[in-house]
Design an enzyme around this catalytic site. Structure first.
Site, PDB file in Angstrom:
ATOM      1  N   GLU A 124      -5.745  -5.117  10.227  1.00  0.00           N
ATOM      2  CA  GLU A 124      -4.755  -4.074  10.468  1.00  0.00           C
ATOM      3  C   GLU A 124      -5.069  -3.349  11.764  1.00  0.00           C
ATOM      4  O   GLU A 124      -5.875  -2.405  11.774  1.00  0.00           O
ATOM      5  CB  GLU A 124      -4.770  -3.069   9.319  1.00  0.00           C
TER       6      GLU A 124
ATOM      7  N   GLY B 155       2.087   2.138  10.530  1.00  0.00           N
ATOM      8  CA  GLY B 155       3.015   3.262  10.378  1.00  0.00           C
ATOM      9  C   GLY B 155       3.663   3.690  11.677  1.00  0.00           C
ATOM     10  O   GLY B 155       4.277   4.757  11.748  1.00  0.00           O
TER      11      GLY B 155
ATOM     12  N   LYS C 129       0.181   4.267  -0.256  1.00  0.00           N
ATOM     13  CA  LYS C 129      -0.430   5.469   0.349  1.00  0.00           C
ATOM     14  C   LYS C 129      -0.237   6.671  -0.599  1.00  0.00           C
ATOM     15  O   LYS C 129      -0.292   6.498  -1.804  1.00  0.00           O
ATOM     16  CB  LYS C 129       0.160   5.730   1.730  1.00  0.00           C
TER      17      LYS C 129
ATOM     18  N   GLU D 124      -6.712   4.659   7.526  1.00  0.00           N
ATOM     19  CA  GLU D 124      -6.442   6.088   7.281  1.00  0.00           C
ATOM     20  C   GLU D 124      -7.650   6.744   6.608  1.00  0.00           C
ATOM     21  O   GLU D 124      -7.933   7.919   6.835  1.00  0.00           O
ATOM     22  CB  GLU D 124      -5.159   6.242   6.437  1.00  0.00           C
TER      23      GLU D 124
ATOM     24  N   HIS E  86      -9.425   1.262   4.439  1.00  0.00           N
ATOM     25  CA  HIS E  86      -8.158   1.416   5.174  1.00  0.00           C
ATOM     26  C   HIS E  86      -8.395   2.345   6.369  1.00  0.00           C
ATOM     27  O   HIS E  86      -9.171   3.297   6.289  1.00  0.00           O
ATOM     28  CB  HIS E  86      -7.085   1.994   4.245  1.00  0.00           C
TER      29      HIS E  86
ATOM     30  N   ASN F  66       0.875  -1.169   0.000  1.00  0.00           N
ATOM     31  CA  ASN F  66       0.000   0.000   0.000  1.00  0.00           C
ATOM     32  C   ASN F  66       0.913   1.219   0.000  1.00  0.00           C
ATOM     33  O   ASN F  66       1.518   1.537   1.020  1.00  0.00           O
ATOM     34  CB  ASN F  66      -0.891  -0.004   1.258  1.00  0.00           C
TER      35      ASN F  66
ATOM     36  N   SER G  40       3.114  -2.374  10.217  1.00  0.00           N
ATOM     37  CA  SER G  40       4.570  -2.399  10.430  1.00  0.00           C
ATOM     38  C   SER G  40       5.183  -3.772  10.158  1.00  0.00           C
ATOM     39  O   SER G  40       6.125  -4.176  10.840  1.00  0.00           O
ATOM     40  CB  SER G  40       4.903  -1.900  11.847  1.00  0.00           C
TER      41      SER G  40
HETATM   42  C1  PEP Z   1      -0.780   0.020   5.706  1.00  0.00           C
HETATM   43  O1  PEP Z   1      -0.692   1.131   5.232  1.00  0.00           O
HETATM   44  O2  PEP Z   1      -1.730  -0.719   5.415  1.00  0.00           O
HETATM   45  C2  PEP Z   1       0.285  -0.453   6.605  1.00  0.00           C
HETATM   46  C3  PEP Z   1       0.196  -1.639   7.140  1.00  0.00           C
HETATM   47  O3  PEP Z   1       1.317   0.419   6.825  1.00  0.00           O
HETATM   48  P1  PEP Z   1       2.699   0.087   7.561  1.00  0.00           P
HETATM   49  O4  PEP Z   1       3.205  -1.226   7.011  1.00  0.00           O
HETATM   50  O5  PEP Z   1       3.592   1.231   7.220  1.00  0.00           O
HETATM   51  O6  PEP Z   1       2.417  -0.011   9.025  1.00  0.00           O
END
Ligand code: PEP
Length: 255
Positions: free
Chosen positions: A170, A176, A15, A100, A98, A13, A216
């Site tokens: 998630e 992040g 972003k 975000e 997501h 992803n 992460s």
């Molecule tokens: C994401 O954006 O779905 C995500 C898991 O980000 P990150 O791996 O940076 O935590």
């Protein structure tokens, strides 16, 4: 082994990162590193990068996805992109829900469901994100939150359409932040999502469903997370922008 019934999928992803030129460079770097993957590999990119990404990956084993789509086919929705638009470009995947989008752009379980429905109606494969806030984990309601998000998002989705859904667990506190769920925490919630789906459809459908962990995930922790019986892949943010790290995660999923 039920895990053998499912496709492992590693999806990046990106972003709000990378211009079209940079997207081409990044994909050219990733392509040779993942060409022997034994899992599905996806890169979900900003809307403006989609055509470049499709061209750059043509004939390769990398699938391309968008990061969202609207529920209406067209109309007065300034700034939005519809599922038929993605279909017209032959984009195969789309991320929906997501955290975000939920946190910063007012997405609710109901709008997530509408977007899921539109994406499926237009032949897309959906990467549906669910996950709890830290406060909810601390209150001991992770299971309830994730089950409810899953149930509402899948309203009106048939068992046949479910074959084009991937669920990404998630935990919001892990995205992040550099904080990863432990392998046990990730597996526990992925298993709970699977049993929720079994309740809605059947165990046959639930056992065929790919459930990713995201939050992460990186080159160092991927193998342990992906070895868990109910974790079938990963949705990768930060590490998907680093070719070597992303390739390591793909390698871990290919074992
Ligand atoms: C994401 O954006 O779905 C995500 C898991 O980000 P990150 O791996 O940076 O935590």
């Amino acid at each position: 082994m039920n895990k053998a019934l499912r496709k492992a999928v590693i999806a990046g992803n990106w972003k709000m990162n990378k211009t079209p030129c940079e997207a081409r460079e990044l994909l050219e770097a990733i392509k040779p590193l993942v060409q022997n993957a034994k899992c599905d590999v996806v890169a979900c990119v900003p809307f403006v990068d989609l055509q470049t990404a499709l061209d750059a990956t043509a004939g390769s084993n990398i699938g391309i996805g968008a990061e969202n789509c609207h529920w209406e086919a067209s109309g007065a929705y300034t700034g939005e992109i519809s599922a038929p638009m993605l279909k017209a470009m032959s984009v195969p995947y789309v991320i929906i829900g997501h955290s975000e989008r939920r946190t910063y752009f007012g997405e609710t379980d109901v709008t997530v469901n509408k977007r899921v429905r539109a994406a499926l109606d237009n032949g897309l494969t959906v990467i549906l994100c669910v996950g709890e806030y830290l406060e909810q984990r601390e209150q001991g309601i992770t299971g309830e939150v994730v089950a409810l998000q899953t149930k509402i998002a899948l309203q009106g989705v048939s068992a046949d359409e479910l074959k084009r859904v991937i669920i990404a667990y998630e935990p919001v506190w892990a995205i992040g932040t550099g904080k990863t769920a432990t392998a046990e925490q990730a597996n526990e919630v992925c298993a709970l999502i699977r049993s929720t789906v079994a309740g809605l459809y059947s165990w046959a459908a639930a056992n065929a469903l790919t459930i990713q962990y995201g939050g992460s995930m990186n080159a160092q922790n991927a193998a342990e997370l992906l070895d868990q019986p109910d974790v079938d892949g990963g949705l990768i943010g930060g590490a998907s922008l680093k070719p070597a790290d992303f390739a390591e995660i793909v390698k871990a999923a290919s074992r």
